[in-house]
Design a protein around this motif. Sequence first.
Motif, PDB file in Angstrom:
ATOM      1  N   LEU A  26       1.262  -1.236   0.250  1.00  0.00           N
ATOM      2  CA  LEU A  26       0.072   0.102   0.136  1.00  0.00           C
ATOM      3  C   LEU A  26       1.135   1.376  -0.223  1.00  0.00           C
ATOM      4  O   LEU A  26       0.606   2.508  -0.932  1.00  0.00           O
ATOM      5  CB  LEU A  26      -0.484  -0.383   1.229  1.00  0.00           C
ATOM      6  CG  LEU A  26      -1.609  -1.075   1.394  1.00  0.00           C
ATOM      7  CD1 LEU A  26      -2.696  -0.997   1.999  1.00  0.00           C
ATOM      8  CD2 LEU A  26      -3.196  -0.803  -0.248  1.00  0.00           C
ATOM      9  N   VAL A  30       0.863   2.950  -3.464  1.00  0.00           N
ATOM     10  CA  VAL A  30      -0.720   3.130  -3.500  1.00  0.00           C
ATOM     11  C   VAL A  30      -1.436   4.448  -2.765  1.00  0.00           C
ATOM     12  O   VAL A  30      -0.604   5.586  -3.201  1.00  0.00           O
ATOM     13  CB  VAL A  30      -2.187   2.364  -2.927  1.00  0.00           C
ATOM     14  CG1 VAL A  30      -3.546   2.542  -3.003  1.00  0.00           C
ATOM     15  CG2 VAL A  30      -1.974   0.747  -3.841  1.00  0.00           C
ATOM     16  N   LEU A 178      -4.132  10.723  -0.092  1.00  0.00           N
ATOM     17  CA  LEU A 178      -5.441  10.792  -0.039  1.00  0.00           C
ATOM     18  C   LEU A 178      -6.133  12.159  -1.318  1.00  0.00           C
ATOM     19  O   LEU A 178      -7.139  11.672  -1.415  1.00  0.00           O
ATOM     20  CB  LEU A 178      -6.142  10.345   0.961  1.00  0.00           C
ATOM     21  CG  LEU A 178      -6.412   8.618   1.224  1.00  0.00           C
ATOM     22  CD1 LEU A 178      -7.237   8.455   1.779  1.00  0.00           C
ATOM     23  CD2 LEU A 178      -5.534   7.543   0.069  1.00  0.00           C
ATOM     24  N   ARG A 181      -7.416  11.557  -4.189  1.00  0.00           N
ATOM     25  CA  ARG A 181      -8.104   9.751  -5.064  1.00  0.00           C
ATOM     26  C   ARG A 181      -8.812   9.784  -4.045  1.00  0.00           C
ATOM     27  O   ARG A 181      -9.405   8.995  -3.368  1.00  0.00           O
ATOM     28  CB  ARG A 181      -6.900   8.754  -4.485  1.00  0.00           C
ATOM     29  CG  ARG A 181      -5.328   8.948  -4.966  1.00  0.00           C
ATOM     30  CD  ARG A 181      -5.782   7.840  -6.441  1.00  0.00           C
ATOM     31  NE  ARG A 181      -6.774   7.285  -6.223  1.00  0.00           N
ATOM     32  CZ  ARG A 181      -5.872   6.072  -6.563  1.00  0.00           C
ATOM     33  NH1 ARG A 181      -4.883   5.786  -6.746  1.00  0.00           N
ATOM     34  NH2 ARG A 181      -6.936   4.841  -6.615  1.00  0.00           N
ATOM     35  N   ASP A 183     -11.132   8.544  -4.759  1.00  0.00           N
ATOM     36  CA  ASP A 183     -11.850   6.537  -5.008  1.00  0.00           C
ATOM     37  C   ASP A 183     -11.677   6.033  -3.838  1.00  0.00           C
ATOM     38  O   ASP A 183     -11.562   4.661  -3.446  1.00  0.00           O
ATOM     39  CB  ASP A 183     -11.681   5.847  -6.242  1.00  0.00           C
ATOM     40  CG  ASP A 183     -10.273   5.919  -5.868  1.00  0.00           C
ATOM     41  OD1 ASP A 183      -9.207   7.154  -6.117  1.00  0.00           O
ATOM     42  OD2 ASP A 183      -9.329   4.643  -6.620  1.00  0.00           O
ATOM     43  N   LEU A 184     -10.281   6.648  -2.990  1.00  0.00           N
ATOM     44  CA  LEU A 184      -9.716   5.244  -1.784  1.00  0.00           C
ATOM     45  C   LEU A 184     -10.099   5.653  -0.581  1.00  0.00           C
ATOM     46  O   LEU A 184      -9.908   5.376   0.728  1.00  0.00           O
ATOM     47  CB  LEU A 184      -8.167   5.897  -2.235  1.00  0.00           C
ATOM     48  CG  LEU A 184      -7.806   5.123  -3.239  1.00  0.00           C
ATOM     49  CD1 LEU A 184      -6.407   5.250  -2.915  1.00  0.00           C
ATOM     50  CD2 LEU A 184      -7.948   3.757  -3.678  1.00  0.00           C
ATOM     51  N   TRP A 185     -11.499   6.626  -0.944  1.00  0.00           N
ATOM     52  CA  TRP A 185     -12.529   6.999   1.269  1.00  0.00           C
ATOM     53  C   TRP A 185     -13.319   5.559   1.273  1.00  0.00           C
ATOM     54  O   TRP A 185     -13.718   5.899   2.366  1.00  0.00           O
ATOM     55  CB  TRP A 185     -13.004   8.521   0.975  1.00  0.00           C
ATOM     56  CG  TRP A 185     -11.531   9.053   0.894  1.00  0.00           C
ATOM     57  CD1 TRP A 185     -10.586   9.862  -0.417  1.00  0.00           C
ATOM     58  CD2 TRP A 185     -11.837  10.015   2.065  1.00  0.00           C
ATOM     59  NE1 TRP A 185      -9.977  11.207   0.105  1.00  0.00           N
ATOM     60  CE2 TRP A 185     -10.200  10.965   1.394  1.00  0.00           C
ATOM     61  CE3 TRP A 185     -11.631  10.080   3.723  1.00  0.00           C
ATOM     62  CZ2 TRP A 185      -9.681  11.830   2.528  1.00  0.00           C
ATOM     63  CZ3 TRP A 185     -10.800  11.054   3.824  1.00  0.00           C
ATOM     64  CH2 TRP A 185      -9.823  11.294   4.334  1.00  0.00           C
ATOM     65  N   GLY A 189     -12.413   1.044  -2.741  1.00  0.00           N
ATOM     66  CA  GLY A 189     -11.696   1.847  -3.736  1.00  0.00           C
ATOM     67  C   GLY A 189      -9.867   1.226  -3.196  1.00  0.00           C
ATOM     68  O   GLY A 189      -9.530   0.487  -3.641  1.00  0.00           O
ATOM     69  N   PHE A 190      -9.560   0.414  -1.898  1.00  0.00           N
ATOM     70  CA  PHE A 190      -8.260  -0.117  -1.400  1.00  0.00           C
ATOM     71  C   PHE A 190      -8.855  -1.958  -1.495  1.00  0.00           C
ATOM     72  O   PHE A 190      -7.180  -2.335  -2.322  1.00  0.00           O
ATOM     73  CB  PHE A 190      -8.182   0.238  -0.178  1.00  0.00           C
ATOM     74  CG  PHE A 190      -7.638   0.961   0.331  1.00  0.00           C
ATOM     75  CD1 PHE A 190      -6.226   1.600   0.134  1.00  0.00           C
ATOM     76  CD2 PHE A 190      -8.211   2.316   0.976  1.00  0.00           C
ATOM     77  CE1 PHE A 190      -5.339   2.342   0.982  1.00  0.00           C
ATOM     78  CE2 PHE A 190      -7.455   3.357   1.318  1.00  0.00           C
ATOM     79  CZ  PHE A 190      -6.360   3.747   0.959  1.00  0.00           C
ATOM     80  N   GLU A 193      -7.430  -1.327  -5.901  1.00  0.00           N
ATOM     81  CA  GLU A 193      -6.289  -1.109  -6.398  1.00  0.00           C
ATOM     82  C   GLU A 193      -5.604  -2.964  -5.313  1.00  0.00           C
ATOM     83  O   GLU A 193      -4.688  -2.820  -6.667  1.00  0.00           O
ATOM     84  CB  GLU A 193      -5.167  -0.534  -4.750  1.00  0.00           C
ATOM     85  CG  GLU A 193      -5.801   1.410  -4.974  1.00  0.00           C
ATOM     86  CD  GLU A 193      -5.757   1.954  -6.286  1.00  0.00           C
ATOM     87  OE1 GLU A 193      -4.131   1.766  -6.063  1.00  0.00           O
ATOM     88  OE2 GLU A 193      -5.900   2.530  -7.049  1.00  0.00           O
ATOM     89  N   ARG A 463     -12.476   6.834 -11.614  1.00  0.00           N
ATOM     90  CA  ARG A 463     -11.060   7.617 -11.291  1.00  0.00           C
ATOM     91  C   ARG A 463     -11.051   9.223 -12.528  1.00  0.00           C
ATOM     92  O   ARG A 463     -10.293   9.753 -12.696  1.00  0.00           O
ATOM     93  CB  ARG A 463      -9.658   6.767 -11.790  1.00  0.00           C
ATOM     94  CG  ARG A 463      -9.593   5.783 -11.138  1.00  0.00           C
ATOM     95  CD  ARG A 463      -8.930   5.879 -10.006  1.00  0.00           C
ATOM     96  NE  ARG A 463      -7.496   6.615  -9.715  1.00  0.00           N
ATOM     97  CZ  ARG A 463      -6.645   5.718 -10.009  1.00  0.00           C
ATOM     98  NH1 ARG A 463      -5.968   4.882 -10.167  1.00  0.00           N
ATOM     99  NH2 ARG A 463      -5.028   6.542  -9.976  1.00  0.00           N
TER     100      ARG A 463
END
Lengths: 815, 338
Positions: A26, A30, A178, A181, A183-185, A189-190, A193, A463
């Motif tokens: 990560l 990421v 973040l 990003r 989308d990573l909340w 999302g993770f 990835e 994205r």
Amino acid sequence: MKILRSWLADYIDIDDLSDDRLSELLTTRVAEVESVNSELFCLDKILIARISKVSPHPNSDKLCLLTLDLSGETLEVVCGDKTTQVGQFVPYAPVGSYIFKSKNQEEPEKILIEQKPVAGVLSKGLLLSEAELGLGPDNENVLRLTENYLGKKLEHGSELKKYFNCKDLVIEIDNKSLTHRPDLWGHQGFARELSALTGRALKQEILEYEFGSSKPRIKIEIEANSGCRRFSVLCFDSINNAKSPLWIRQRLYRVGSGVKNLLVDLSNYVMRDIGQPNHAYDLSLLNEDCIKIRSGHENESFIALDDKEYKLSTQDIAVADSKRVLALGGIIGGKDTSITDSTTSIAFESANFDPIIIRKSAKRHALRTDASNRFEKSQSAYSVALATTKFAKLICELSPGAKIIDSGFDAFVDKPKKVSIPVNFSYIRQRLGKPLKDDDIEKVLNSLGLKKHQDSWEVPHFRATRDLSNADDLVEEVGRIIGYENIPEQIPLIQPIAVKPKNVFKEQISNNLKGLGFAEVYNYSFINPELSKSLGYPCSDELKLKNPIDSDLSCVRSSLVPSMLAVVNHNLKRFERFALFEFGRAYKAVKKNSARESGAEENQYLCFAFTSTNNEKQEIVNALPAVSKGADFYSALSIVRALLGKIELNVNALVEPLAWMHPYRNASLSADGVIFGQLAEVTPGLIDSSNQRVQIAEIDFKKLVELLEKNEKHTKYSAFSRFPHSFFEISVVMPEKEAFSNLELLLKSCVQKEILKDLQVLSVYRGKPLEEGQKSVSVKLFLGSDHGTLSAEKVTEIQTAVMAAVNESKYSLRT
Amino acid sequence: MDRDLTNLQVSVDELKSLALNSLSSANKPSDIEALSVTLVGKKGKLTEMMKDLKNLAPEARKEAGALLNHAKSNIEALLDTKLQELKSKETLLKLEKDWIDVTLPVQASIPNFGIGSIHPLTQVQKELERIFSSLGFELVDGPEVESEYYNFDALNIPAEHPAREMQDTIWLENNSLLRTQTSAIQVRALENKKPPIRIFAPGRCFRYERIDATHEHTFYQMEGMMIDKNVNIGHLIYFMKTLLREIFGEEQKIRLRPGYFPFVEPGFELDIWFKDRWLELLPCGLVHPKVLQAGGIDPTQWQGFAFGLGLSRLVMSRYGLDDIRHLQGADLRFLRQF
């Protein structure tokens, strides 16, 4: 933001990745993992017990005795929770096991359970609360275990850890990483990835909820330009809003979210799962069947979930019915339609808003919520219906009997455009500096959800926020997924550039000052404007700080002197004789001609200061001519001369000395006709120590460097004279406070420049037989010629002329 | 009643002219103090007149009271102005004894101040300057008071961009700001130079931050940027490794990981392996095409990388400093250690 390993595992198989590997992946591919914590969840030996008898404690009203059935074994414990009843299932910590004794889940304290008497009765272990188990926030009551809560059939006597995932990893991600990003909340999302990184497909794909249009219980109207892009509502009833099951509470607790009741918990759960903020209204409290999303009205009142009243403005987004505001859109729900423990029917909102409006609105109301934090990063509007699907699935599962009662309503007024990025793979290879095959690049892009259409790559909705938009963004995507450690270092083929050394004089002068015993200081660029003004440096209003950190630091400085004076006083507390210098900038307000100009002129100054004891008699050391006072001032001038080298320094008393300066010990410094600085003794009242004197000089460093450069450039050799010099001395009586420079001018005007080789002051005399208010200055003039020895007649002639000139002036010759 | 007031007015006027006359003849601060006692002191003339107010008719009292209060503050102000004037005259007179002929060319020796010192920030900066110069980078300088444009907009951080929130900014009344990062120099340098470009820019930066042992509102960074043909990530890695080898004196184990800075794409955080763990050291990345464009450079022809070094942090770790406040503290007990 915290994420859980177990939650990620809902989406993707990561069993083979160790905790360390997961965290490293990560961080390097990421987003930055700030910390990981796996220490929380290893509660061994905790058993499920059934209460078979409740009896009073013989010595205390506040305690009771419980007989526990552990399927085959019974034993007695003392318990502080008197609400326990026969037949209930509870967690039991036998003697020899550990519990957590801290409300703070960051620093849990492990405690060994020992057999000991409680108020005189031996207790064979303890019954535990949720907090003591590390499972949730409740620290008051003994946890009641129910099938609903555990999600499984209960068996007393068995170990509690069989019922839930007791091993987990809390991964804290740095929110700053973040920012770009949205989308990573959430966990999904993770998981996406990790899917790209491991090449494994996601275990589940959440589909968009299909809203109907036939029978909406609640209609939605979105006002144009309100800042709402999409707003959907789906209604449910027959909900039993009880306590959420353990796994929901546990997950929320572990990621640092509050837990309350099933509906509130699920709303939070979905947000942390999908990343999409959402809100549930109590349907029975919604009086009308239409919700309007509009701009707020000026000064419109709204009482939020946090019990605070907010005054809206036209810059806010209001979710409202015809009479009242129901929610501050994208930020927080309202109090009077909020979920309570007795809520049975709800309207579930999932929506999307303009990130800039949300950001400004949250800032204006000083109300940063989990929702606003996510929306201001620009969430995908297509995630709206994913959240609805997830919520509907969970509520129907966890509250048996709950059902969807309408078709829902989905107003999607502002559909984001599809983003397609034309990219040439050779560009990606070039930027990365790695010869990747086309197939490898395609594989990476596909794994991230991008789809190829001819020469362009279509970005997936999550994205296509503001995140991926150009070829360089794809360079980064490919680079990070293959891993930057896999890019070899390369020696660049570069054109040589000749580098001119800079700061040469600065370095020289710093070293010179250091050699003289000066210590270099760095002072702040800020100053208290009143102080600065009182010393003679008013701050311009334009350069005052709008948001000063401190009132003492509320303006940028226009001189280095005020801060130098402050640090001199600071050091005088401990030291008597010392010397300081600073190279720093001072700022002057100028007119801005365009938005690109800063409106400030910055100039570099050299400021130096030194102290001395206030004993003038002691100071008369090594001065030529001998002086009776002010030796330190002359020393300061010597330092300036040392900086100038062979450039001649001209000194004049200032016409208008500044407030900090001693009115009779100050000077402007010039050379070659250029005024480059000021020097003064600090006026006595400004020094904290009454027996100290302080000299401060401030030099315009740019001008000084220009002088030094010019001098360096014009340095030429000239043959020195082979002929001896002659000299004569005269003593001139002049008013005591007449500047010597005036006499110097007079004397120089009498002798040709080429012939006058030097002029030295031998002594200054006051006292008898001179009159009061008079002084006698003895000067030695050196004469010579480069072309031959001056004749005695010539010397006498010059001497006579000089004496005549003095006699004709307002001065007289001392005889 | 009216007559009472008129009489009072006359007395007040008399008192005022008395005050003015006495003031003009006062020539030392103690004269003023004495005058103050006679006129407005506890037993002074004006106070006596105030005491007499009770003999007036109630209706007249209010007006008369106002008249006297006004006169009192009037006289007090006069006294105070004169007092300040005399005091500064007195100081000036006292200081006049200190008069020296500043134009006299005295060859005075320079006192002994003990051992001098160069600030640790300067020392580390010098060292870096030598390294950068030897790698062909040119030192450039930019303003500390900076426009919003160069600090944010030109660096691909438009208004309302969340990245602005990452840096708490100190704003000035003229709507400029104190630069939050030395990166503000990037576009200024691009505008002023023709590629190929290799520059570095050390300098003072500012953030809105309360100070404690680890936080400062004033700190120091060093920006580096290289613009050339076909610059790639491999080149960036090479330069960073070379730079770090020179700074630390030996080869460093490094890693790049994603980092978000709107003015680079891709953007990295560079970590070094230090005491058995990864330590975040410097942000870097390939210069964003929009930044090149803002500087008037064609991103299809030229590319580059940029990086930022935290000078304050480097100084702290170099010397084992436990409190960042010492750097700006100007305390000799600190300074003399260097």
